[in-house]
Write an enzyme that holds these catalytic residues in place. Structure first.
Site, short mmCIF file in Angstrom:
data_model
loop_
_atom_site.label_atom_id
_atom_site.label_comp_id
_atom_site.label_asym_id
_atom_site.label_seq_id
_atom_site.Cartn_x
_atom_site.Cartn_y
_atom_site.Cartn_z
N ARG A 99 0.82 -1.10 -0.09
CA ARG A 99 0.01 0.03 0.01
C ARG A 99 0.65 1.20 -0.02
O ARG A 99 0.66 2.23 -0.67
CB ARG A 99 -0.96 -0.09 1.19
CG ARG A 99 -1.74 1.00 1.39
CD ARG A 99 -2.48 1.71 0.20
NE ARG A 99 -3.28 0.63 -0.68
CZ ARG A 99 -3.35 0.72 -1.94
NH1 ARG A 99 -2.89 2.08 -2.51
NH2 ARG A 99 -3.96 -0.14 -2.50
N LYS A 134 2.39 25.08 -3.64
CA LYS A 134 1.02 24.19 -3.05
C LYS A 134 1.25 22.90 -3.06
O LYS A 134 0.64 21.95 -3.95
CB LYS A 134 0.07 24.62 -3.85
CG LYS A 134 -0.26 26.14 -3.71
CD LYS A 134 -1.38 26.71 -4.47
CE LYS A 134 -1.69 28.29 -4.38
NZ LYS A 134 -2.79 28.78 -5.33
N LYS A 166 4.78 39.74 -2.88
CA LYS A 166 3.39 39.69 -3.07
C LYS A 166 2.57 40.74 -2.43
O LYS A 166 3.32 41.69 -2.01
CB LYS A 166 2.78 38.18 -2.40
CG LYS A 166 3.29 37.14 -3.19
CD LYS A 166 2.54 35.90 -2.88
CE LYS A 166 2.76 34.70 -3.61
NZ LYS A 166 1.83 33.64 -3.40
N GLU A 195 4.67 40.11 -7.85
CA GLU A 195 3.31 39.97 -8.04
C GLU A 195 2.45 41.10 -8.56
O GLU A 195 2.62 42.20 -7.67
CB GLU A 195 2.33 39.31 -6.96
CG GLU A 195 1.09 39.05 -7.50
CD GLU A 195 0.28 38.40 -6.23
OE1 GLU A 195 0.31 37.14 -6.10
OE2 GLU A 195 0.07 38.98 -5.09
N ASP A 216 -1.06 38.09 -11.96
CA ASP A 216 -2.31 37.48 -11.20
C ASP A 216 -3.48 37.48 -11.57
O ASP A 216 -4.24 38.49 -11.57
CB ASP A 216 -1.82 37.85 -9.70
CG ASP A 216 -2.55 36.98 -8.72
OD1 ASP A 216 -2.84 35.76 -8.68
OD2 ASP A 216 -3.40 37.70 -7.82
#
Length: 286
Positions: A99, A134, A166, A195, A216
């Site tokens: 597994r 992510k 950002k 960004e 973005d």
């Protein structure tokens, strides 16, 4: 292990401990301890296989080392079902690793397969597909390797190896130019990316000399205008589109002339590639 990131053996050991615990009560009750077996790991749907080194390390840790590969890793395979690994060893040991091995292989091959689909979708445009941060905690290095095997390009690994300014950084630094200049002073040898949420910020970032601009969630027309701004004011500035990408829309984004498209779904939403393990008893171990 041939090409596995540092710490992978420990990651696999934790996964095996989580699954096996004090012992496999089902196999211990039904499978003789001296029974040998041959297992076939089978690819059941088309895609790109990645993770064979991981599978081999899983089985090595449960005491199985007689493993033969029957496919080339990193290539697209259409002909299914097909064997991809042949494994010989103690039946109980093979079942103990089954597994965990399939979980890793299906997940990483799913990432490589989805990446390959995006790379194919933008083929001929010159635009390259990037991953993001992510990722599942603890699996980033493997997941980013899977993206590479699928034909994608790795974005920064973490917060330490490239600058990505950002919205919150801009607000706290006092503006786009101020943030870029501060990061350039602090990290002169790193890629500086900022960004931009609108074309005014794109123009400001180009004028400030950033290396790359993250566009973005811009629509197609805005992306085209950003490319025009780059061509007229800062041809050395790379452009990266991001936000809301899917396989139906990604080519239109690539055709605007952006250099990169970053896609978080490559790692956070890739479906598992369907693989399974079939086991046949062979004989009793000496």
């Amino acid at each position: 292990m041939n090409h596995l990131p540092e710490g992978t053996a420990e990651l696999i050991a934790r996964a095996l401990a989580e699954d096996i615990g004090p012992g496999d009560v089902t196999a211990n009750a039904t499978v003789p301890a001296d029974l040998a077996a041959q297992a076939h790991i089978v690819l059941k749907q088309p895609g790109v296989i990645y993770g064979l080194d991981v599978v081999e390390e899983v089985f090595r840790q449960v005491g199985v080392t007689d493993i033969d590969r029957t496919v080339v890793e990193g290539h697209w395979h259409d002909s299914v079902p097909r064997d991809i690994l042949l494994i010989n060893g103690q039946a109980r040991a093979i079942l103990a690793g089954e597994r965990v091995a399939l979980n890793f292989l299906g997940h990483l091959s799913g990432i490589a397969t989805l990446t390959a689909r995006y790379v194919d979708a933008v083929g001929g445009t010159g635009t390259r597909i990037l991953d993001t941060r992510k990722t599942l905690p603890g699996l980033r290095a493997l997941e980013k390797q899977a993206v590479s095997w699928g034909g994608g390009i790795n974005h920064r690994f973490g917060l330490f190896d490239a600058v990505l300014i950002k919205e919150n950084h801009v607000a706290l630094a006092g503006g786009v130019r101020e943030a870029i200049e501060s990061c350039r002073r602090e990290s002169p040898d790193l890629l500086i990316e900022v960004e931009a949420e609108d074309l005014d910020q794109v123009a400001e970032a180009i004028e400030a000399g950033t290396d790359r601009i993250l566009l973005d969630n811009m629509d197609i027309e805005s992306l085209k205008r950003a490319v025009d701004l780059r061509e007229s004011g800062g041809p050395g500035t790379e452009l990266e589109a991001s936000g809301g990408m899917n396989l139906e829309t990604v080519r239109a984004v690539a055709e605007t002339g952006v250099d990169f498209i970053s896609i978080g779904a490559l790692t956070h939403s890739a479906p598992q590639l369907d693989v399974s393990l079939l086991l046949d008893p062979v004989n009793r171990l000496p």
